[in-house]
Design a protein around this motif. Sequence first.
Motif, PDB file in Angstrom:
ATOM      1  N   SER A 149       0.752  -1.166  -0.136  1.00 37.90           N
ATOM      2  CA  SER A 149       0.021   0.090  -0.098  1.00 37.90           C
ATOM      3  C   SER A 149       0.888   1.248  -0.009  1.00 37.90           C
ATOM      4  O   SER A 149       1.955   1.193   0.203  1.00 37.90           O
ATOM      5  CB  SER A 149      -0.987  -0.040   1.179  1.00 37.90           C
ATOM      6  N   SER A 150       0.346   2.331  -0.102  1.00 45.32           N
ATOM      7  CA  SER A 150       1.079   3.501  -0.325  1.00 45.32           C
ATOM      8  C   SER A 150       1.802   3.829   1.158  1.00 45.32           C
ATOM      9  O   SER A 150       2.807   4.489   0.920  1.00 45.32           O
ATOM     10  CB  SER A 150       0.019   4.725  -0.371  1.00 45.32           C
ATOM     11  N   THR A 151       1.375   3.363   2.279  1.00 46.19           N
ATOM     12  CA  THR A 151       2.342   3.384   3.363  1.00 46.19           C
ATOM     13  C   THR A 151       3.573   2.637   3.304  1.00 46.19           C
ATOM     14  O   THR A 151       4.513   3.552   3.733  1.00 46.19           O
ATOM     15  CB  THR A 151       1.342   2.794   4.457  1.00 46.19           C
ATOM     16  N   SER A 152       3.393   1.508   2.804  1.00 46.17           N
ATOM     17  CA  SER A 152       4.829   0.864   2.565  1.00 46.17           C
ATOM     18  C   SER A 152       5.742   1.356   1.402  1.00 46.17           C
ATOM     19  O   SER A 152       6.798   1.322   1.570  1.00 46.17           O
ATOM     20  CB  SER A 152       4.451  -0.569   2.255  1.00 46.17           C
ATOM     21  N   ILE A 153       4.848   1.804   0.590  1.00 48.23           N
ATOM     22  CA  ILE A 153       5.701   2.584  -0.579  1.00 48.23           C
ATOM     23  C   ILE A 153       6.347   3.721  -0.239  1.00 48.23           C
ATOM     24  O   ILE A 153       7.483   4.141  -0.309  1.00 48.23           O
ATOM     25  CB  ILE A 153       4.612   3.268  -1.755  1.00 48.23           C
ATOM     26  N   MET A 154       5.784   4.709   0.763  1.00 53.18           N
ATOM     27  CA  MET A 154       6.380   5.821   1.589  1.00 53.18           C
ATOM     28  C   MET A 154       7.617   5.412   2.368  1.00 53.18           C
ATOM     29  O   MET A 154       8.722   5.844   2.324  1.00 53.18           O
ATOM     30  CB  MET A 154       5.300   6.750   2.116  1.00 53.18           C
ATOM     31  N   ALA A 155       7.255   4.390   2.981  1.00 48.68           N
ATOM     32  CA  ALA A 155       8.421   3.968   4.137  1.00 48.68           C
ATOM     33  C   ALA A 155       9.621   3.317   3.025  1.00 48.68           C
ATOM     34  O   ALA A 155      10.600   3.754   3.418  1.00 48.68           O
ATOM     35  CB  ALA A 155       7.760   2.877   4.917  1.00 48.68           C
ATOM     36  N   SER A 156       9.321   2.557   1.973  1.00 51.46           N
ATOM     37  CA  SER A 156      10.354   2.072   1.199  1.00 51.46           C
ATOM     38  C   SER A 156      11.150   3.285   0.772  1.00 51.46           C
ATOM     39  O   SER A 156      12.426   2.865   0.567  1.00 51.46           O
ATOM     40  CB  SER A 156       9.733   1.337   0.225  1.00 51.46           C
ATOM     41  N   PHE A 157      10.429   4.070   0.164  1.00 54.37           N
ATOM     42  CA  PHE A 157      11.046   5.342  -0.426  1.00 54.37           C
ATOM     43  C   PHE A 157      12.190   6.077   0.504  1.00 54.37           C
ATOM     44  O   PHE A 157      13.281   6.315   0.277  1.00 54.37           O
ATOM     45  CB  PHE A 157      10.129   6.519  -0.942  1.00 54.37           C
ATOM     46  N   VAL A 158      11.583   6.216   2.040  1.00 55.66           N
ATOM     47  CA  VAL A 158      12.694   6.943   3.065  1.00 55.66           C
ATOM     48  C   VAL A 158      13.570   5.951   2.998  1.00 55.66           C
ATOM     49  O   VAL A 158      14.952   6.431   3.169  1.00 55.66           O
ATOM     50  CB  VAL A 158      11.651   7.079   4.045  1.00 55.66           C
ATOM     51  N   LEU A 159      13.467   4.801   3.115  1.00 61.73           N
ATOM     52  CA  LEU A 159      14.554   3.581   3.370  1.00 61.73           C
ATOM     53  C   LEU A 159      15.582   3.524   2.511  1.00 61.73           C
ATOM     54  O   LEU A 159      16.810   3.848   2.692  1.00 61.73           O
ATOM     55  CB  LEU A 159      14.109   2.332   3.564  1.00 61.73           C
ATOM     56  N   ALA A 160      15.010   3.841   1.093  1.00 64.85           N
ATOM     57  CA  ALA A 160      15.997   3.802   0.007  1.00 64.85           C
ATOM     58  C   ALA A 160      16.844   5.155  -0.030  1.00 64.85           C
ATOM     59  O   ALA A 160      17.852   5.030  -0.421  1.00 64.85           O
ATOM     60  CB  ALA A 160      15.092   3.764  -1.409  1.00 64.85           C
ATOM     61  N   LYS A 161      16.351   6.262   0.273  1.00 64.51           N
ATOM     62  CA  LYS A 161      17.190   7.382   0.503  1.00 64.51           C
ATOM     63  C   LYS A 161      18.169   7.309   1.580  1.00 64.51           C
ATOM     64  O   LYS A 161      19.276   8.036   1.284  1.00 64.51           O
ATOM     65  CB  LYS A 161      16.206   8.494   0.854  1.00 64.51           C
ATOM     66  N   ALA A 162      18.012   6.464   2.207  1.00 66.87           N
ATOM     67  CA  ALA A 162      19.111   6.015   3.325  1.00 66.87           C
ATOM     68  C   ALA A 162      19.961   4.863   2.933  1.00 66.87           C
ATOM     69  O   ALA A 162      20.836   4.527   3.869  1.00 66.87           O
ATOM     70  CB  ALA A 162      18.295   5.807   4.876  1.00 66.87           C
TER      71      ALA A 162
END
Length: 345
Positions: A149-162
Amino acid sequence: MQRRSFLAGTAALAASTLGASPLAFAQQNKLETKKVAIAVGGKNLFYYLPLTIAEKRGFFKDEGLDVEISDFAGGSQALKAAVGGSADVVSGAFEHTILLQAQHQMFREFVLQGRAPQIVLAISKKAMPNYKSIADLKGKKIGVTAPGSSTSIMASFVLAKAGLKPSDVAFIGVGAGAGAIAALQSGQIDALANLDPVMTKLERAGDIRVISDTRTLADTRSVFGGNMPAGCLYASESFITKNPNTTQALTNAMVRALKWLQGATGTQLIDTVPESYLLGDRALYLAAWEHVKEALSPDGLMPADGPGTALRTLQYDANVKGKPIDMSKTWTNDFVKKALATVKS
């Protein structure tokens, strides 16, 4: 006498239709289908508030529509309902239209509900008292409304930036209401990506520390590097092509809901939404509403840079990265422009 009766009937009809969309009554006899099944994941969230307003204020009915809304634990499950044929339309995240096209399934957004995702990523103060950076989330359990879902997409994006991959954490589906709160407070998860009013309730209780926030336009641009379209109504290209008048009627109702929300008082809002949305605290619900109000679209239009931001966000996903995505086929402002030219609040 007959003439007076006719005029009286006409006046009564006009009074009964006051405030309805001017297009509504011209369209009711032209709708390709009046019954529309809409799937949504977490209907109680502010992310989907315009949908609830259109339903509860009778705006769908004013358009001649008989709308049935099915609520799922998360947007990815609502999407599956549309792909599987049990729903005609999804009230969900815009980025799902991109993910679907990457799988050779053409779905198109036709009215925007949110111009910021409103998703908050936070850590549990109890589970991670020594948290210092995103890197500390490696190996941790992150609660999301539903995996994919969009919540996991947002979290994954934040993780990817790190520098972290989605596989470096465990995403746990916890829903979008009391279940999400219980999961964090009971220690089942170490962090949570969710939305208001859930996150405001946890924040006020002192249970979480916010580490990434997209409830305002400024915060959203900071996280994603541009305007990030969020909740919307989207449907398969075949549904829209076969049912243009029905799609227009849905858009009219949603634009009317967005306009209503722009001028609604807190009392009007509380009186409209179901009691269960308030999580037992009306004051908190209204405080959360003030926090996220600007995240809702004022008019239903897709911002010019929105689709590009969404596509860049999904580049961490192997299913999208490098795929030839035609973004012009993932959205349209045509129906909203027609609605804005005629619909009254």
